[in-house]
Design a protein around this motif. Sequence first.
Motif, mmCIF file in Angstrom:
data_model
loop_
_atom_site.group_PDB
_atom_site.id
_atom_site.type_symbol
_atom_site.label_atom_id
_atom_site.label_comp_id
_atom_site.label_asym_id
_atom_site.label_seq_id
_atom_site.Cartn_x
_atom_site.Cartn_y
_atom_site.Cartn_z
ATOM 1 N N PRO A 159 40.166 36.213 38.243
ATOM 2 C CA PRO A 159 38.779 36.406 37.809
ATOM 3 C C PRO A 159 37.865 36.971 38.881
ATOM 4 O O PRO A 159 36.783 37.484 38.565
ATOM 5 N N TRP A 160 38.281 36.902 40.137
ATOM 6 C CA TRP A 160 37.434 37.446 41.205
ATOM 7 C C TRP A 160 37.554 38.968 41.336
ATOM 8 O O TRP A 160 36.875 39.581 42.150
ATOM 9 N N ASP A 161 38.394 39.584 40.522
ATOM 10 C CA ASP A 161 38.473 41.041 40.490
ATOM 11 C C ASP A 161 37.330 41.574 39.619
ATOM 12 O O ASP A 161 37.413 41.573 38.392
ATOM 13 N N GLU A 162 36.276 42.037 40.247
ATOM 14 C CA GLU A 162 35.129 42.589 39.532
ATOM 15 C C GLU A 162 35.035 44.103 39.714
ATOM 16 O O GLU A 162 33.976 44.704 39.528
ATOM 17 N N LEU A 163 36.150 44.717 40.060
ATOM 18 C CA LEU A 163 36.189 46.152 40.273
ATOM 19 C C LEU A 163 36.091 46.896 38.939
ATOM 20 O O LEU A 163 36.296 46.321 37.872
ATOM 21 N N ALA A 164 35.818 48.183 39.030
ATOM 22 C CA ALA A 164 35.661 48.993 37.825
ATOM 23 C C ALA A 164 36.929 48.970 36.979
ATOM 24 O O ALA A 164 38.052 48.978 37.502
#
Length: 385
Positions: free
Chosen positions: A141-146
């Motif tokens: 969930p910490w992947d907030e990349l495009a």
Amino acid sequence: MRSRAIAAAFLAVGIGLAGCAASGDSAEPSTPPTLTATQAPTPTPTPTPTPLTPGEQAAQQVARMTIAEQAALVVMGTAPGTDAAALADYVSVGPDGLILMGGNVPATPDELRGLTDTVHAASDQALIAIDQEGGDVRRMPWDELASSYELKTAAPAETQAAFAARAGLLAAAGVDINFGIVADVPRTQDSFIFGRSYGTDPQAVADRVAAAVAGERGVVASTLKHFPGHGAAEGDSHSAIPTSAQTLAEWRTFDAIPFEAGIDAGAELVMTGHLRFPSIAAEPASLSPEWYRILREDLGFDGVAVTDDLGMLGSSGEVAYADPVANSVAAIAAGADLVLMIAGSTPETAGQIITALEQRASTDATFAERLAEAASRVLMLKSTL
């Protein structure tokens, strides 16, 4: 080292014989010959062994394995929870492959790295994969990349940057494989797969697929999905076997384009979908010898062919595909190198698949060769990570 005899030849020159001595004089000794040693023959150099290719090394290693060990290499399953010791036990006695689902991911990156380190330590051949497309499909969930939402309308360079950063997150977490690059070309925005795709134009999708592979290259192994193309076969393959009337010629001019681009960019894996193209093969692509032939011979792919979750086939309602163990054996026989089992499975399912593969290989020489080939490809992938 081969022994060599070195011969030396000598030539006598100027051998003088002393004359007769006067009566009563001591005879003078003969003058010793002057000898010149000829030059010794140049030793024959020892040939330098030709280094084995990675494929040859993998094949040799697989040849030393038991059939059960080979079978464990080609199965990837899942087990519940975030208990690192339990997941390590899963790969140490069962399959070497583990796919992390959302329920396997702890709250922090450091905790996830501790988990993956424990799993890798349990098996030298352990491979850990994850679905990390970004956006709706992400396990960390910490992947907030495009994600594809933004990237389908952005320049391909932005896709490469996003996947390079995503690969860094995965590598830091101890993940080996990302099942994360959607190469499908939906026909409209109403398509089931549109939200996860990079658009409806095959060349635009191809450019972004190749960019995503370039971003992940050398950091985590990239996977293209869902071959031969979810865009052509509309519908949700989690609950049915979507079907397309496309001919092979039509497929080559449209849906094949992004897969070719991703393969040319160096993707290490291609995921086959549960998609049926009756004019090309009666079986879904994940179980079709013809589609694996097309992938290898027509598109030139020499990496690992992994199936989509074979448990999904059991939800299709087609009796022929109700047994996940039988589906797994059929997939390896057809040309898959790695079978994925998630839906409807228990931790014991992977063990049942391994046993079935072993039993088939023990009585079928052709299948045994196919299993060894699949295991070699998986092991070669492992050696590059």
